[in-house]
Design a protein around this motif. Structure first.
Motif, PDB file in Angstrom:
ATOM      1  N   GLN A 182       0.815  -1.384   0.195  1.00  0.00           N
ATOM      2  CA  GLN A 182       0.002   0.048  -0.042  1.00  0.00           C
ATOM      3  C   GLN A 182       0.836   1.288   0.087  1.00  0.00           C
ATOM      4  N   LYS A 183       1.813   1.182   1.028  1.00  0.00           N
ATOM      5  CA  LYS A 183       2.960   2.527   0.792  1.00  0.00           C
ATOM      6  C   LYS A 183       3.427   2.615  -0.764  1.00  0.00           C
ATOM      7  N   LEU A 184       3.938   1.416  -1.301  1.00  0.00           N
ATOM      8  CA  LEU A 184       4.378   1.559  -2.684  1.00  0.00           C
ATOM      9  C   LEU A 184       3.411   2.418  -3.630  1.00  0.00           C
ATOM     10  N   ILE A 185       2.256   1.784  -3.536  1.00  0.00           N
ATOM     11  CA  ILE A 185       0.960   2.261  -4.431  1.00  0.00           C
ATOM     12  C   ILE A 185       0.878   3.799  -4.206  1.00  0.00           C
ATOM     13  N   ALA A 186       1.004   4.211  -3.014  1.00  0.00           N
ATOM     14  CA  ALA A 186       0.630   5.395  -2.691  1.00  0.00           C
ATOM     15  C   ALA A 186       1.761   6.707  -3.060  1.00  0.00           C
ATOM     16  N   SER A 187       2.902   5.619  -3.436  1.00  0.00           N
ATOM     17  CA  SER A 187       3.982   6.671  -3.684  1.00  0.00           C
ATOM     18  C   SER A 187       3.780   7.210  -5.258  1.00  0.00           C
ATOM     19  N   GLY A 188       3.104   6.540  -6.017  1.00  0.00           N
ATOM     20  CA  GLY A 188       2.841   7.023  -7.299  1.00  0.00           C
ATOM     21  C   GLY A 188       3.154   5.513  -8.257  1.00  0.00           C
ATOM     22  N   GLY A 189       3.339   5.896  -9.411  1.00  0.00           N
ATOM     23  CA  GLY A 189       3.700   4.624 -10.447  1.00  0.00           C
ATOM     24  C   GLY A 189       2.150   4.242 -10.718  1.00  0.00           C
ATOM     25  N   ILE A 190       2.330   3.034 -11.268  1.00  0.00           N
ATOM     26  CA  ILE A 190       1.010   2.250 -11.815  1.00  0.00           C
ATOM     27  C   ILE A 190       1.118   0.812 -11.643  1.00  0.00           C
ATOM     28  N   VAL A 191      -0.287   0.415 -11.396  1.00  0.00           N
ATOM     29  CA  VAL A 191      -0.136  -1.299 -11.162  1.00  0.00           C
ATOM     30  C   VAL A 191      -0.885  -1.898 -12.346  1.00  0.00           C
ATOM     31  N   ASN A 192      -0.463  -3.050 -12.752  1.00  0.00           N
ATOM     32  CA  ASN A 192      -0.705  -3.667 -14.108  1.00  0.00           C
ATOM     33  C   ASN A 192      -2.416  -4.292 -13.893  1.00  0.00           C
ATOM     34  N   GLU A 193      -2.843  -4.778 -14.977  1.00  0.00           N
ATOM     35  CA  GLU A 193      -4.263  -4.939 -14.987  1.00  0.00           C
ATOM     36  C   GLU A 193      -4.641  -6.340 -13.888  1.00  0.00           C
ATOM     37  N   GLU A 194      -3.616  -7.106 -13.553  1.00  0.00           N
ATOM     38  CA  GLU A 194      -3.685  -8.204 -12.740  1.00  0.00           C
ATOM     39  C   GLU A 194      -3.689  -7.635 -11.184  1.00  0.00           C
ATOM     40  N   LYS A 195      -3.112  -6.419 -11.207  1.00  0.00           N
ATOM     41  CA  LYS A 195      -2.897  -5.884  -9.766  1.00  0.00           C
ATOM     42  C   LYS A 195      -1.909  -6.581  -8.860  1.00  0.00           C
ATOM     43  N   ARG A 196      -0.991  -7.160  -9.648  1.00  0.00           N
ATOM     44  CA  ARG A 196      -0.166  -8.158  -8.959  1.00  0.00           C
ATOM     45  C   ARG A 196       1.386  -7.378  -8.885  1.00  0.00           C
ATOM     46  N   THR A 197       1.721  -6.526  -9.911  1.00  0.00           N
ATOM     47  CA  THR A 197       2.884  -5.734 -10.254  1.00  0.00           C
ATOM     48  C   THR A 197       2.769  -4.552 -10.155  1.00  0.00           C
ATOM     49  N   TRP A 198       3.729  -3.464  -9.469  1.00  0.00           N
ATOM     50  CA  TRP A 198       3.830  -2.194  -9.509  1.00  0.00           C
ATOM     51  C   TRP A 198       4.998  -1.746 -10.635  1.00  0.00           C
ATOM     52  N   TYR A 199       4.538  -0.891 -11.368  1.00  0.00           N
ATOM     53  CA  TYR A 199       5.685  -0.309 -12.098  1.00  0.00           C
ATOM     54  C   TYR A 199       5.790   1.325 -11.889  1.00  0.00           C
ATOM     55  N   PRO A 200       6.941   1.792 -11.975  1.00  0.00           N
ATOM     56  CA  PRO A 200       7.191   3.245 -11.778  1.00  0.00           C
ATOM     57  C   PRO A 200       6.580   4.214 -12.654  1.00  0.00           C
ATOM     58  N   SER A 201       6.106   3.740 -13.741  1.00  0.00           N
ATOM     59  CA  SER A 201       5.769   4.720 -14.708  1.00  0.00           C
ATOM     60  C   SER A 201       4.805   3.955 -15.823  1.00  0.00           C
ATOM     61  N   GLU A 202       4.055   4.322 -16.780  1.00  0.00           N
ATOM     62  CA  GLU A 202       3.473   4.091 -17.823  1.00  0.00           C
ATOM     63  C   GLU A 202       4.595   3.408 -18.610  1.00  0.00           C
ATOM     64  N   SER A 203       5.397   4.058 -18.942  1.00  0.00           N
ATOM     65  CA  SER A 203       6.593   3.667 -19.932  1.00  0.00           C
ATOM     66  C   SER A 203       6.977   2.264 -19.638  1.00  0.00           C
TER      67      SER A 203
END
Length: 564
Positions: A182-203
């Motif tokens: 939850q802290k990672l998601i709050a920092s920004g970035g984007i989560v994939n459709e499966e909601k299992r992996t966080w990415y720092p940007s759309e790129s």
């Protein structure tokens, strides 16, 4: 190679008298090492020598406030030292924010104790370059520290090199606690459709969705990859085609991808180094020695997110075409904590690996201890690997693993992850068929593992000629040999938590057990499977530790097992 290192390796494997003779001759000529009936010539590893002239980056305008970008100051100092015939470039105590640093020949970059060389999170500071990623020609962002076609270079000192990798890396949810996620998601970035992996940007997410993202395709230029720039994470240090390299003393941490990557280098010494990454760091290897010749790694510590000490030589057709094995390498007195594997060969080993000696190492909490991995399509020959005096504790998976079905997944399944066993089929042998042979492993003690020993070859290319001597392992389960030939297991003590089968042998031949023992009464000592299993010989073994000595299934002949 230092005389003491060769002498130590020889004394471990060949006896002290031979070692002393080799040490006395080392100053004169190459050394011939005798491992059983195999002779391996290890040339002396040449170390760089530098002028005593020292330049401080402060004299070139560098400011240690952690905010000022010092890229130009540091690179100007390195360039000036190079133009003056070489010397030391000093990074003194302080926090030095910088963009990519480019090494030059005859320069020792000395990172003093108390110095933090911190690489910027500003991706615009990293230009796109053509380089190599996981054994293939690829586009990546420029590495924080790099050098190409250099000679006589070093990175020394007790300071810290930080790649700011958290700004680059994707993170899998299953590797974090709920609070961390939850802290990672709050920092920004984007989560994939499966909601299992966080990415720092759309790129970054877009690059991850592409097959072989970043691998250079015919007719493409660097600009064609700009839209996935954030995905193309750089290795922290990449040295390409360099000679006489010394890495001595620093801590390398928080890399965006691999930590240390010598590529096609010759005469490389790595000592007294610490490589650190979060355990969840995607591709966060400690050191990957790829297609290098004459290497010494000693007195170093690895605590990372992927393989600890890893040997590579290119991938698939490109690696075979390069045709440069990693060879003549000693690893001595190293410790690996969190890692997918303690000491690893593969899976990108298409150019081969040979003449490698590993001794006096400790693995604590790694997913696998000794990990040798490959898969169909790689090709390449891995041979003449010598391992001795290894201590392991709390290994999550296998203590010793040979696997020719590597599937590019974490060695330990994440919660809820489903995997299917590979399909067993006999295929023709081609140049893309990998080979493992001539491994000699002795004096291994492991206190805690899921499985003691796992060997899995291919039907068309069995793993061959493995010698395991003086092995003591405490594990939940015992030994499994699949599609293996000429395997010698001598003086094995396996303490298991399971009362079921100690040893399973599938379609394997010429297997020799001598002095096999276990800690308690078990149900079955040997389960023999498959019609190609033959000539399994057991000597000096107390079979009364099992309720049943053997079983035969899937076409296995009862005559395939001989008890003497």
């Amino acid at each position: 190679m230092k005389t003491t290192a060769i002498a130590l390796c020889l004394s471990l494997i060949c006896g002290s008298t031979f070692a002393q003779n080799a040490a006395s001759q080392q100053q004169k000529t190459d050394t011939t090492l005798l491992f059983g009936s195999t002779r391996v010539t290890l040339p002396k590893v040449a170390e760089p020598v530098f002028r005593k002239d020292t330049l401080s980056i402060i004299d070139f305008g560098a400011v240690s406030d952690g905010n000022t970008l010092n890229t130009k100051s540091i690179n100007d100092a390195i360039l000036q030292a190079n133009k003056r015939g070489g010397g030391v470039v000093l990074i003194p105590r302080g926090i030095w924010l910088t963009g990519p640093v480019e090494l030059k020949s005859n320069v020792n970059l000395h990172i003093a104790s108390g110095a933090l060389l911190l690489f910027t999170k500003d991706f615009d500071q990293y230009k796109m370059v053509e380089t190599n990623w996981e054994g293939l020609t690829a586009v990546r962002n420029q590495s924080p520290i790099s050098g190409v076609d250099l000679e006589n270079i070093a990175i020394t000192g007790k300071g810290v090199v930080d790649g700011n990798g958290d700004a680059w890396r994707m993170v899998k949810k299953d590797k974090l606690s709920e609070g961390q996620w939850q802290k990672l998601i709050a920092s920004g970035g984007i989560v994939n459709e499966e909601k299992r992996t966080w990415y720092p940007s759309e790129s970054s997410l877009k690059g991850a969705s592409l097959k072989n993202g970043g691998v250079i395709a015919a007719g493409k230029t660097l600009n064609d990859y700009q839209e996935i720039k954030d995905f193309l994470r750089p290795n922290l240090m990449v040295l390409t085609r360099c000679k006489k390299v010394l890495i001595d003393g620093p801590t390398f941490q928080n890399s965006a991808a691999w930590n240390l990557h010598p590529l096609m280098c010759e005469d490389v010494t790595v000592r007294n180094v610490i490589a650190r990454n979060p355990w969840y760091a995607q591709n966060g290897d400690g050191i990957d020695v790829e297609s290098c010749k004459n290497v010494l790694i000693e007195n170093s510590v690895f605590d990372v997110g992927d393989d600890g000490i890893c040997i590579k030589s290119g991938r698939d057709e490109q690696g075979r075409k390069r045709g440069m094995p990693t060879e003549n390498l000693i690893v001595n007195n190293c410790t690996v904590y969190a890692a997918h594997g303690g000491f690893v060969i593969g899976s990108e080993m298409s150019g081969g690996a040979r003449n490698i000696c590993v001794s006096n190492c400790t693995f604590m909490g790694t997913d696998i201890g000794l990990r040798f991995k490959t898969t169909r399509g790689r090709g390449g020959l891995v041979e003449n690997i010598y391992v001795k005096n290894i201590t392991m504790k709390d290994i999550v998976g296998e203590a010793i693993l040979f696997d020719m079905y590597y599937a590019a997944v974490d060695p330990i399944k994440l919660p809820g992850e489903k995997r299917t066993a590979p399909k067993t089929e006999l295929l023709p042998v081609t140049e893309a068929t990998p080979q493992f042979r001539n491994f000699y492993i002795e004096n291994v003690v492991c206190n805690g593992a899921e499985k003691a020993i796992f060997v899995r070859g291919l039907p068309e290319m069995n793993i061959k000629n493995i010698s395991l001597n003086n092995i003591t392992i405490k594990a939940k389960t015992g030994i499994e040999l699949i599609e293996a030939q000429e395997i010698s297991l001598n003086n094995l003590n396996i303490s298991t938590n399971s009362a079921n089968t100690l040893t399973t042998i599938t379609n394997s031949s010429n297997i020799m057990f001598n002095k096999l023992s276990c800690n308690k009464l078990i149900t079955l000592l040997f389960a023999v499977e498959g019609e190609r299993s033959s000539n399994i010989c057991v000597t000096n073994t107390d079979t009364s530790v099992a309720k049943s000595v053997s079983s035969f299934s899937n076409g296995a002949d009862k005559k395939s097992l001989k008890l003497k």
